[in-house]
Write a protein that holds these residues in place. Structure first.
Motif, short mmCIF file in Angstrom:
data_model
loop_
_atom_site.label_atom_id
_atom_site.label_comp_id
_atom_site.label_asym_id
_atom_site.label_seq_id
_atom_site.Cartn_x
_atom_site.Cartn_y
_atom_site.Cartn_z
N ALA A 47 0.82 -1.21 0.00
CA ALA A 47 0.00 0.00 0.00
C ALA A 47 0.86 1.26 0.00
N LEU A 48 1.87 1.30 0.85
CA LEU A 48 2.74 2.48 0.91
C LEU A 48 3.50 2.68 -0.40
N SER A 49 3.88 1.58 -1.04
CA SER A 49 4.63 1.71 -2.29
C SER A 49 3.80 2.41 -3.36
N PHE A 50 2.49 2.15 -3.37
CA PHE A 50 1.63 2.81 -4.35
C PHE A 50 1.31 4.24 -3.95
N MET A 51 1.19 4.49 -2.66
CA MET A 51 0.83 5.83 -2.18
C MET A 51 1.90 6.86 -2.52
N PHE A 52 3.17 6.46 -2.42
CA PHE A 52 4.27 7.40 -2.62
C PHE A 52 4.77 7.34 -4.06
N GLU A 53 4.65 8.44 -4.77
CA GLU A 53 5.19 8.54 -6.13
C GLU A 53 6.42 9.44 -6.11
N ASN A 54 7.44 9.07 -6.86
CA ASN A 54 8.71 9.79 -6.92
C ASN A 54 9.47 9.69 -5.60
N LEU A 55 9.40 8.55 -4.97
CA LEU A 55 10.11 8.33 -3.71
C LEU A 55 11.62 8.34 -3.97
N SER A 56 12.35 9.05 -3.11
CA SER A 56 13.80 9.14 -3.28
C SER A 56 14.56 8.71 -2.03
N LYS A 57 13.82 8.19 -1.04
CA LYS A 57 14.44 7.78 0.22
C LYS A 57 13.89 6.41 0.63
N PRO A 58 14.66 5.65 1.42
CA PRO A 58 14.19 4.32 1.83
C PRO A 58 13.12 4.39 2.92
N ILE A 59 12.08 3.59 2.73
CA ILE A 59 11.08 3.35 3.77
C ILE A 59 11.14 1.85 4.07
N VAL A 60 11.62 1.51 5.25
CA VAL A 60 11.91 0.12 5.59
C VAL A 60 10.92 -0.38 6.63
N LEU A 61 10.16 -1.40 6.28
CA LEU A 61 9.25 -2.01 7.23
C LEU A 61 9.92 -3.25 7.83
#
Length: 346
Positions: free
Chosen positions: A103-117
């Motif tokens: 879900a988070l991967s689709f919510m964020f467009e143009n992500l340039s930083k790591p989001i680690v679960l």
């Protein structure tokens, strides 16, 4: 080089404690009480060149209670701290961790930083917990500047020395420390004695402004076909326009029973603009509509080919696409890779 890492605790097995009703989530404050190394800062002194920010999503939740409203709260928390931090860690329960990562991967467009679960199979209070190593590894990925590692600008899952693309991962075990796997895509990194990053599969940030698309439709169903499946109940939902989308988990590479009721269902879906996202029940491989005659029912403009998408990614993608985009754009978006969630085939 210093790094700034934001850690968000949402609940889950990582911080579970015994109660009269079984295991229940603890608060971050309670977790620290059980971890003198963290409480006295000696644990994080090892990462002295990292500035940490801690926050708790109140109230903490068992991940079985996760829902789109909480996904939005997690995304808002990351968004509010995005410009002031280099990386983000979300501590999350394992049961729905792959759904939240997708879900988070689709919510964020143009992500340039790591989001680690990350999370744990055994609570942090257990003497054999896997929580410490999972959190430590996540810190290395989120605090990549401090360790001179390659930035991994996407939503990922860090578990048992493996780093997986979030929307490619599934929960594959309820008790093994290697609780997650990526059946159709290679790991982003391996965190053994040496950290090895698969740089060839990482997305290349385009330097565009971060955008967030937060809406998820809940007018969807997840249907697993089985021998003798009665289409009537599903047909009723479509006839009465109670749903807008179906994730259809077919046999093998896209096959359905040779029954006119399936043909009628697909035709009604087309009439009522109810999208079908066709996927396979198999963990490995992909669907190929038309390979077998048993898949010909799905040769319809209302059907999107899910290829090798995972079940959590298929469901969250369908919810997200319906929630944020007009009907005329949905099939095209579902049929292509938006965040690396499906493989590109010739």
């Amino acid at each position: 080089m210093k790094s700034k890492v934001f850690i968000l605790y949402t609940g889950g097995t990582f911080g579970m404690k015994e109660s009269e009703n079984g295991l229940e989530p603890s608060t971050w404050k309670e977790i620290i009480e059980y971890l003198p190394a963290i409480k006295n800062q000696t644990y994080f002194n090892h990462f002295s060149s990292i500035n940490f920010t801690f926050d708790t999503l109140e109230p903490v939740v068992d991940s079985s209670n996760m829902n789109p409203a909480i996904w939005k709260r997690i995304a808002d928390c990351i968004s509010d701290n995005y410009n002031s931090h280099d990386g983000f860690i979300v501590i999350h329960g394992t049961d729905t961790l792959s759904y939240t990562a997708s879900a988070l991967s689709f919510m964020f467009e143009n992500l340039s930083k790591p989001i680690v679960l990350t999370g744990a199979q055994l609570p942090i209070f257990h003497p054999r917990t896997d929580g410490i190593i999972n959190l430590s590894n996540a810190i290395y990925i989120a605090g990549y500047k401090r360790f001179e590692l390659t930035c991994i600008p996407e939503v990922c899952i860090c578990f048992n020395d493996d780093l997986l693309r979030g929307n490619r991962a599934i929960k594959s075990s309820t008790n093994d420390f290697e609780g997650f796997s990526s059946p159709n895509f290679e790991n982003l990194a391996s965190l053994e004695q040496r950290i090895q990053i698969s740089e060839n599969v990482l997305p290349i940030p385009e330097g565009k402004e971060l955008k967030i698309y937060p809406t998820f439709s809940q007018k969807v169903v997840n249907v697993t076909v089985f021998p003798g499946y009665n289409v009537a109940a599903l047909q009723d939902l479509v006839d009465n326009k109670k749903i807008e989308g179906i994730v259809l988990k077919t046999f093998g590479s896209g096959n359905l029973p040779k029954d006119d009721s399936w043909k009628q269902l697909v035709q009604t879906c087309e009439k009522n603009e109810v999208i079908i996202l066709a996927t396979t029940q198999s963990a490995n491989g992909r669907i190929e509509i038309g390979q077998y005659a048993a898949s010909n029912f799905l040769k319809n403009p209302i059907v999107a080919n899910g290829k090798d998408i995972t079940s959590p990614a298929a469901l969250t993608k369908l919810m997200w696409v319906i929630g944020n985009f007009e009907f005329k754009d949905r099939i095209k978006m579902l049929s292509k890779s938006l965040r690396g969630e499906i493989s590109l085939y010739n």
